[in-house]
Structures are given as structure tokens and as C-alpha cells.
Scaffold this active site. Sequence first.
Site, PDB file in Angstrom:
ATOM      1  N   THR A  60      36.063  46.142  37.858  1.00 47.01           N
ATOM      2  CA  THR A  60      35.874  44.695  37.892  1.00 47.01           C
ATOM      3  C   THR A  60      34.513  44.339  37.293  1.00 47.01           C
ATOM      4  O   THR A  60      33.802  45.194  36.764  1.00 47.01           O
ATOM      5  CB  THR A  60      36.059  44.152  39.332  1.00 47.01           C
ATOM      6  OG1 THR A  60      36.077  42.726  39.285  1.00 47.01           O
ATOM      7  CG2 THR A  60      34.961  44.614  40.272  1.00 47.01           C
ATOM      8  N   LYS A  64      34.075  45.836  32.887  1.00 46.91           N
ATOM      9  CA  LYS A  64      35.368  45.987  32.201  1.00 46.91           C
ATOM     10  C   LYS A  64      35.215  46.388  30.733  1.00 46.91           C
ATOM     11  O   LYS A  64      36.102  47.037  30.174  1.00 46.91           O
ATOM     12  CB  LYS A  64      36.195  44.702  32.310  1.00 46.91           C
ATOM     13  CG  LYS A  64      36.696  44.455  33.724  1.00 46.91           C
ATOM     14  CD  LYS A  64      37.617  43.263  33.790  1.00 46.91           C
ATOM     15  CE  LYS A  64      38.050  43.014  35.233  1.00 46.91           C
ATOM     16  NZ  LYS A  64      39.092  42.002  35.340  1.00 46.91           N
ATOM     17  N   ASN A  85      40.607  47.556  33.086  1.00 49.85           N
ATOM     18  CA  ASN A  85      40.475  47.312  34.522  1.00 49.85           C
ATOM     19  C   ASN A  85      41.153  48.386  35.364  1.00 49.85           C
ATOM     20  O   ASN A  85      41.162  48.314  36.582  1.00 49.85           O
ATOM     21  CB  ASN A  85      40.996  45.916  34.906  1.00 49.85           C
ATOM     22  CG  ASN A  85      42.500  45.836  34.879  1.00 49.85           C
ATOM     23  OD1 ASN A  85      43.132  46.171  33.872  1.00 49.85           O
ATOM     24  ND2 ASN A  85      43.109  45.408  35.965  1.00 49.85           N
ATOM     25  N   ASP A 101      45.420  43.597  33.796  1.00 46.30           N
ATOM     26  CA  ASP A 101      45.131  42.165  34.003  1.00 46.30           C
ATOM     27  C   ASP A 101      46.094  41.282  33.208  1.00 46.30           C
ATOM     28  O   ASP A 101      46.592  40.276  33.709  1.00 46.30           O
ATOM     29  CB  ASP A 101      43.697  41.826  33.556  1.00 46.30           C
ATOM     30  CG  ASP A 101      42.657  42.172  34.601  1.00 46.30           C
ATOM     31  OD1 ASP A 101      43.011  42.275  35.794  1.00 46.30           O
ATOM     32  OD2 ASP A 101      41.482  42.339  34.227  1.00 46.30           O
ATOM     33  N   GLY A 124      35.048  30.803  29.511  1.00 47.93           N
ATOM     34  CA  GLY A 124      34.378  32.077  29.720  1.00 47.93           C
ATOM     35  C   GLY A 124      34.795  33.092  28.669  1.00 47.93           C
ATOM     36  O   GLY A 124      35.887  32.984  28.091  1.00 47.93           O
ATOM     37  N   GLY A 127      35.079  40.112  30.131  1.00 46.85           N
ATOM     38  CA  GLY A 127      36.182  41.067  30.028  1.00 46.85           C
ATOM     39  C   GLY A 127      37.522  40.502  30.454  1.00 46.85           C
ATOM     40  O   GLY A 127      38.546  40.762  29.816  1.00 46.85           O
ATOM     41  N   LEU A 203      41.211  32.115  37.835  1.00 45.18           N
ATOM     42  CA  LEU A 203      41.295  33.537  38.170  1.00 45.18           C
ATOM     43  C   LEU A 203      40.681  33.845  39.530  1.00 45.18           C
ATOM     44  O   LEU A 203      40.937  34.892  40.117  1.00 45.18           O
ATOM     45  CB  LEU A 203      40.609  34.385  37.096  1.00 45.18           C
ATOM     46  CG  LEU A 203      41.528  34.948  35.999  1.00 45.18           C
ATOM     47  CD1 LEU A 203      42.240  33.839  35.241  1.00 45.18           C
ATOM     48  CD2 LEU A 203      40.765  35.821  35.029  1.00 45.18           C
ATOM     49  N   TYR A 205      40.219  33.823  43.521  1.00 40.05           N
ATOM     50  CA  TYR A 205      41.178  33.788  44.631  1.00 40.05           C
ATOM     51  C   TYR A 205      40.508  33.534  45.975  1.00 40.05           C
ATOM     52  O   TYR A 205      41.166  33.380  46.982  1.00 40.05           O
ATOM     53  CB  TYR A 205      41.964  35.103  44.686  1.00 40.05           C
ATOM     54  CG  TYR A 205      41.080  36.316  44.871  1.00 40.05           C
ATOM     55  CD1 TYR A 205      40.791  36.807  46.138  1.00 40.05           C
ATOM     56  CD2 TYR A 205      40.495  36.946  43.782  1.00 40.05           C
ATOM     57  CE1 TYR A 205      39.959  37.888  46.315  1.00 40.05           C
ATOM     58  CE2 TYR A 205      39.666  38.039  43.944  1.00 40.05           C
ATOM     59  CZ  TYR A 205      39.401  38.506  45.212  1.00 40.05           C
ATOM     60  OH  TYR A 205      38.563  39.583  45.382  1.00 40.05           O
ATOM     61  N   GLY A 226      44.094  32.877  41.430  1.00 38.32           N
ATOM     62  CA  GLY A 226      44.359  34.179  40.827  1.00 38.32           C
ATOM     63  C   GLY A 226      44.967  35.217  41.744  1.00 38.32           C
ATOM     64  O   GLY A 226      45.078  36.385  41.360  1.00 38.32           O
TER      65      GLY A 226
END
Length: 243
Positions: A60, A64, A85, A101, A124, A127, A203, A205, A226
Site C-alpha cells: 500500500t 506501490k 499491490n 487493484d 491524484g 500508484g 477509494l 473506506y 472503496g
Amino acid sequence: MKKIYGLLGRNISYSFSKGYFSEKFNRENSNCEYSNFDLTEIEELKQVINNSNIRGLNVTIPYKEAVIPYLDNLDPIAKKIGAVNVIKIEKDQSLTGYNSDYYGFIESLKPLLSKTIKKALILGTGGASKAIGYALQKLGISYTFVSRNPEFNEMGYNDLNEDIIRSHKLIINCTPLGTHPNIDDYPDIPYEHLTENHVLYDLIYNPDQTTFMKKGQKQGARTSNGLQMLILQAEKAWEIWNT
């Protein structure tokens, strides 16, 4: 001997993966355990893989991309994406990098898509955003990266006017803005131009409702966090480790 799996990252005490896999291993009575490997620098990976009981790793933020030079092999999809990942430790102890991913994102996004969604903005450029770009390409959705420091073919946040927001019906937050504990943060886009035809996908959560999502919902947009992507990519990682 227990098989060990784990997560490589920095400041990862919040990690979804550890809870998810520990629960899975308990439920299935498997002789496995899952650990967090909180690395200050990616070079510390060498110490982690010295343990011959380690069979697989998740990767993570912020490693990545940085992990790639430390791998012996790259799956063709991970190579195309330029981010890893999942690491599989092969029988000869060599390391192969994969990306799950993109799979998790595609499968979790499909239920939200409509024929009006032809263009996307990816907020953004880390990775995770690379895997999202690859996934959108597979879905036939054109996309543009939005960055605080835009490079060639990227937009800056100041470029996001009404026309751009209206023509890009899918907006994906790949930045950490809004992650617990900084839950009041959000990407600086003109939310007032969103409509009920928009989908906002975050993404993040934790929290399960980010400020980014709430601002979209106010405008009638459909939103998703996510979590489903994480579950799907985790199951895909398990499949990779065990084939």
C-alpha cells in the site's frame, strides 16, 4: 509452521488488510497469519523477506511504485500499470509483482455505470491512480488525471470549470484527502456543477461516508466508497498467492 502473509506500507495501523485476512484465516481454520510490516523506507523489504515462512505480501501507500525495483519478475498487467499491490513469493524465493487493484475497481464500479459515462477525472497521480487509469481504459472510458502539480496531459484543480465537470460524469478520488482522522478534508473541486448523472467514487473506506461523497450526494450524484474494491482486490490477491 504457519504461513505468513502481510502488508507493506508506512503508518498502516489502520489497515483493512490485516483485519480482513485475520478474520478469513480464523473463519477457515487455516494455518496462516497476517502481519503489518510498517516500513520507514522501502529498503527494509529485504529484512521482511528473509523470513522463509512469508508466502505473499500486499503493498500500500507509499510503496506501490517504489517496490518495483526490488522484485525479480513483474506480471504483464502490473508492468503496464506501473504499480504493484500484490507480491507473490515463488517456491524459489523470487518475488513476482502483480496488481489486483484494477480488478477490484472494475468489478465494484460496474454496477454504478450508465451509458452517459464516457469520460472520467482521476484525482491524484499516485500508484493507486495508475491502476484506476488502466481499469477505465479496459472499460472504454477516457480519463484525465488531476494533480496539484500538473504535468503534461494532466489538469490542475484550478482548471476544473463547469464545462469540464459536466462533461466528465465519473470522478474518482485517489488522494488520501478525507481519510480518518482528517475526515473534514476533501478534494477541491467545484461540487456545485455536479448533477444526478454523476458518479463520485472514493477509494477511501474509513470513514465509510467521506466529505467528498457527501458533497456529491447533496447534488444528487451517486457515490461509492472503496470498501468493495478492497474486498475484491484482497480476494484476488489470495487467488494469486495460491496458484
